[in-house]
Enzyme design. Sequence first.
Site, short mmCIF file in Angstrom:
data_model
loop_
_atom_site.label_atom_id
_atom_site.label_comp_id
_atom_site.label_asym_id
_atom_site.label_seq_id
_atom_site.Cartn_x
_atom_site.Cartn_y
_atom_site.Cartn_z
N LYS A 15 42.39 -3.41 -34.80
CA LYS A 15 41.03 -4.16 -34.01
C LYS A 15 39.82 -3.47 -34.19
CE LYS A 15 42.32 -1.97 -29.19
NZ LYS A 15 43.46 -1.17 -29.85
N ARG A 90 42.41 -4.12 -20.46
CA ARG A 90 43.96 -3.58 -20.70
C ARG A 90 44.69 -3.75 -19.57
NH1 ARG A 90 42.20 2.01 -23.50
NH2 ARG A 90 41.96 1.36 -25.82
N ARG A 129 48.76 9.71 -39.59
CA ARG A 129 47.29 9.91 -39.73
C ARG A 129 46.83 11.35 -39.67
NH1 ARG A 129 43.97 6.38 -35.75
NH2 ARG A 129 45.09 7.66 -34.20
N ARG A 162 45.25 14.87 -34.74
CA ARG A 162 44.90 14.61 -33.14
C ARG A 162 45.93 14.91 -32.43
NH1 ARG A 162 41.50 9.01 -32.99
NH2 ARG A 162 43.12 9.02 -31.19
N ARG A 173 52.77 6.50 -25.57
CA ARG A 173 51.38 5.65 -25.54
C ARG A 173 51.67 4.12 -25.73
NH1 ARG A 173 46.53 5.99 -28.87
NH2 ARG A 173 47.72 7.66 -30.08
#
Length: 225
Positions: A15, A90, A129, A162, A173
């Site tokens: 997004k 959210r 990532r 991260r 999450r």
Amino acid sequence: MKNTFLLFGLPGSGKGTQAQRLAEKFGLQHISCGDLFRLHIKSNSEFGQKATTYISRGELTPDKETTMMFLEHLAQQALSNTFVIEGFPRTLPQAAAIESFITAKDGYIKQAIFLDVEVEELVKRISGRRICPICGHIYNLYYFPPQQLEICEIDGALLERRTDDKEQLVRHRLHTYLVTESPVWEYFRTKSLLTKIDAMRPIEEVSSDICQILSDSLASEVGYD
């Protein structure tokens, strides 16, 4: 405040990338809730300190703090602009808050677009990532890995992940986001504002579909004929 476009999607759905493309193509003002979070965390503000605690546990920052932070930032913007907002709202309380804010400024939400991606795909996109701490180049171990595992091809630095990109935290999450955000998508769907787009496809295809939606929506607006 003129028209506001909302862009929804779970973490890793793309997004942020799509919102930037929309902003550039249509001259919209892009506001990213995620970027605001990162700015606060980097500056070690009071909000940033609280957010860091929740994020490290794979949890969402409470509604009250997040809404206050976001709407304070929005109030500082030129309200004559047309906005594309991603990452907010959210939760249902956040949705009610931003609707009230926009209505009070004589504006309205024009469209809400949801980027639909399967959860297992999102896990790969996020947990795979890796980031170079020197040049900032981003790799993905599943889709575009470095030639030498965990080593940046540009400067030879050891790549980093991260803390919140670890698979277990990612799954937690995503589940948390899904539980809290799905009522928001349904809320805008019942208002005939939500359009779902298959974001499992290449970025260009997804971007083309979103641009068509906005083109149709803005067709009657001055400057977009």
